[in-house]
Design an enzyme around this catalytic site. Structure first.
Site, PDB file in Angstrom:
ATOM      1  CG  ASP A 337      -1.656   1.243   1.391  1.00 10.36           C
ATOM      2  OD1 ASP A 337      -2.386   1.560   0.446  1.00 10.36           O
ATOM      3  OD2 ASP A 337      -1.530   1.923   2.433  1.00 10.36           O
ATOM      4  CE  LYS A 338       0.578   7.246  -3.061  1.00  6.68           C
ATOM      5  NZ  LYS A 338       0.912   8.421  -2.275  1.00  6.68           N
ATOM      6  CB  THR A 339      -0.972   6.652   1.452  1.00 10.60           C
ATOM      7  OG1 THR A 339      -1.224   6.927   0.075  1.00 10.60           O
ATOM      8  CG2 THR A 339      -0.940   7.938   2.241  1.00 10.60           C
ATOM      9  CE  LYS A 517      -5.688   0.515  -0.796  1.00  8.56           C
ATOM     10  NZ  LYS A 517      -5.219   1.179   0.436  1.00  8.56           N
ATOM     11  CG  ASP A 536      -3.748   0.812   7.396  1.00 10.16           C
ATOM     12  OD1 ASP A 536      -4.708   0.070   7.652  1.00 10.16           O
ATOM     13  OD2 ASP A 536      -3.854   1.859   6.737  1.00 10.16           O
ATOM     14  CG  ASP A 540      -4.280  -1.268   3.470  1.00  4.26           C
ATOM     15  OD1 ASP A 540      -5.115  -0.627   2.811  1.00  4.26           O
ATOM     16  OD2 ASP A 540      -3.144  -0.854   3.732  1.00  4.26           O
TER      17      ASP A 540
END
Ligand code: AMP
Length: 649
Positions: A337-339, A517, A536, A540
């Site tokens: 996950d990016k952020t 996702k 997280d 997620d």
């Protein structure tokens, strides 16, 4: 049974064995010497050997009984049968004649007891790794009650209490700093090697060490609820849960027991037929059973697990699901996950473009103005000025222009920060090169603001969710390991592309809503890929559950993340690489241990059965016991080596 009892039994049995050996007829015959005779000296060996059998050997007999009751014949059964056969045979020689067997019986018991003692010590070493975690928690706390400081046991603390933590002391429970600031050492808890600066409002973990200033902490979680206790619980659960390799070890142990009894029995019959010597035949049968003991097998896997889970816990890597740990080394793709995972998850200044002014001056003017604004852009710029160690000055006539920016006077100069519209209002012309630059940055997913000083545009500042410095190494290493690295984000295509390019990630999914996702992960799996998802544990969660291995990252003190198989306490993506390495090493050690625990039997069982007797090679039961114990020691030592191999990085 307690380790001290075993040691006492081993020691006393050893002392009693000395006269048994000296007064043993069969040994005297071999060595050709006679021990001093006295009335009744012929009873020394039988009497003392019986004492050793009932005092020392009973440990194995009891074990055998409970194994048989549980219908799981194994090591204890084999030893129990072996020593009983040896004992009963030797007793029978007293009546029927023939050569007794007492000294071999006692030495066998002695070696077994010492072997067991060594084993218990190494198992204890593994659980000590856990105990070291427990010991991190202090026992007493300075409770602040009606303005006075009173010392109370930690168990008396309740959420809502305020405690004083002086320099050098340990934080007694999880909580929040309500007064003071300090650096805290969390190295033993999370593996964060540098002391972490903490101020009012920051969370502290029970067990961490206060390095300098006095702090007052409001207690939030105590007892079972604390981070440390949660970690302990997880580690214990992981250690108790069975794994594929453990199941295999158990099955092998069972077969080995069957083989031992079969081969031992066959050896007895064959030697009786060949030689007609009961003593010799019994000795062979006993040696086979002793040597084939699946002793080391019982330890091979649990010891590795104990070390790998407890040492990694102290580095902030928590394994909830051991099967997942064994699996993670084989994943094909790692989805991040990016952020907040690959990036810091908050705005930061990423580029500064200036025209006719020093970068630091531009930032200083801007920050002096922005200090008065609450906007996220403003906070990021003030932080950047602090990071650069710039002196921020007082702004006068500060005014926020909603939706456009801020204006004011800094060091006697008129400063405006914001959108092109604001620049226009200020009568500051946006030159071609500044505009071009801003457009480029915007198309790379940055947020750009312009800065005008005294009516002239002096540059622009680009902000973005900054990539964590650790992410570069993490992605590089994972790629070196041959893993596909995939990034998933809810952000726009431009932002995603920019971050992916920066990190050298060639696959990314942008504009993915949280609930989608899991779907993306599933689609990767449908392509036949084994997927690890790193994100997280909350937003997620469905994706973590969908993935073959779910890794929750940056959970901090909230380690009760149900959705994840593996929990990374720190927010360091390099720990994903560490997990892969942990997985590889753990499985490697397990396989090695299975070999050391069983492989030697291929050679030693036939030897013990007497295959090499024609060439003069005869294994005594005690020698067999030494071989067997040796394999246990090797297995224990091999597991212990993990610690060094794991954290030598
Ligand atoms: P807002 O609607 O508050 O997010 O503001 C819209 C735009 O105005 C932002 O994208 C910035 O370009 C600009 N802006 C607003 N406040 C500020 C500020 N404090 N500093 C710089 N630019 C700002």
């Amino acid at each position: 049974m307690h380790i001290r009892d075993i040691k006492r039994k081993a020691f006393i049995s050893t002392v009693l064995t000395v006269p048994v050996v000296l007064y043993s007829e069969s040994l005297q015959d071999i060595l050709g010497f006679t021990a001093p005779d006295f009335p009744g000296s012929e009873w020394v060996a039988p009497v003392l050997a019986s004492v050793v059998f009932f005092y020392g050997g009973v440990f194995f007999l009891r074990g055998a009984v409970s194994e048989i009751k549980a219908r799981k014949p194994g090591m204890m059964t084999l030893i129990g049968v072996a020593i009983s056969v040896a004992f009963l045979y030797s007793l029978s020689t007293l009546i029927f004649g023939g050569k007794e067997f007492f000294w071999e019986l006692t030495t066998l018991i002695v070696v077994m007891l010492w072997g067991h003692w060594i084993e218990m010590k190494s198992v204890l070493g593994a659980s000590r790794a856990l105990e070291e975690l427990v010991r991190l928690m202090p026992t007493r706390a300075n409770l602040i009650r009606d303005g006075d400081v009173v010392e109370v046991p930690v168990s008396d603390l309740k959420p809502g209490d305020t405690v004083l933590v002086k320099p050098g002391e340990k934080v007694p429970a999880d909580g929040v700093i309500v007064e003071g600031s300090s650096h805290l050492n969390e190295a033993m808890l999370t593996g964060e090697s540098k002391p972490v600066p903490k101020k009012k409002g920051d969370r502290v973990i029970g067990g961490s060490v206060n390095m300098e200033g006095s702090i007052k902490v409001r207690v939030e979680r105590t007892g079972e609820e604390t981070y440390l206790n949660q970690v302990l619980k997880l580690v214990k659960e992981a250690q108790e849960s069975k794994t594929r390799l453990q199941d295999m070890a158990d099955r092998v142990a069972f077969y080995l027991t069957v083989v031992a009894i079969t081969v031992g029995g066959t050896a007895f019959v064959v030697w009786m037929l060949l030689k007609g010597d009961v003593r010799f035949a019994v000795e062979r049968a006993v040696t086979v059973m002793v040597i084939a003991c699946p002793h080391a097998l019982g330890l091979a896997i649990p010891l590795v697990v104990a070390f790998s889970t407890s040492y990694s816990a102290r580095k902030g890597i928590l394994v909830r699901n051991r099967l997942a740990l064994e699996r993670v080394k084989d994943v094909d793709a790692v989805v991040f996950d990016k952020t907040g995972t690959l990036t810091e998850g908050k705005f930061g200044v990423s580029e500064v473009f200036t025209k006719g002014m020093e970068e630091d001056d531009l930032i200083r003017y801007t920050a002096s103005l922005e200090r008065n604004s609450e906007h996220v852009i403003a906070q990021a710029i003030v932080e950047e000025a602090k990071r650069r160690g710039l002196n921020i000055s007082e702004a006068e006539d500060f005014r926020a222009v909603p939706g456009k920016g801020v204006v004011g006077t800094v060091e006697g100069r008129r400063v405006a920060v914001g959108t092109p519209v604001l620049m226009e209002q200020e009568g500051a012309e946006l030159q071609e090169d500044v505009l071009k630059r801003a457009e480029d940055l915007e198309s790379a997913g940055r947020t750009v603001i312009f800065v005008a000083v005294d009516g002239k545009v002096r540059g622009c500042i680009a902000l973005s969710d900054r990539v964590r410095p650790e992410s570069y190494e993490a992605v590089r290493e994972l790629r070196n390991m041959g893993k596909r690295v995939v990034m998933i984000t809810g952000d726009s295509e431009e932002v995603a592309r920019a971050v992916a390019k920066e990190l050298n990630i060639d696959e990314f999914f942008a504009r993915v809503l949280p609930h989608e996702k899991a779907e993306r992960v599933r689609r990767l799996q449908e392509k036949g890929l084994k997927v690890a998802m790193v994100g997280d544990g909350i937003n997620d969660a469905p994706a973590l559950v969908q993935a073959d291995v779910g890794v929750a990252i940056g959970s901090g003190t909230d380690v009760a993340v149900e959705s994840a198989d593996i929990i990374l306490v720190k927010n360091d993506p390099r720990d994903v690489v560490a997990v892969m390495k942990l997985s590889e090493l753990t499985v490697k050690k397990m396989v090695q241990n299975l070999f050391w625990a069983t492989g030697y039997n291929v050679v030693t069982i036939p030897l013990a059965a007497g295959v090499a007797v024609p060439w003069g090679v005869v294994l005594k039961p005690a020698v067999g016991a030494i071989f067997m114990s040796l394999s246990t020691v090797i297995v224990a030592f091999n597991a212990m080596l993990m610690r060094r191999q794991l954290w030598s990085r």
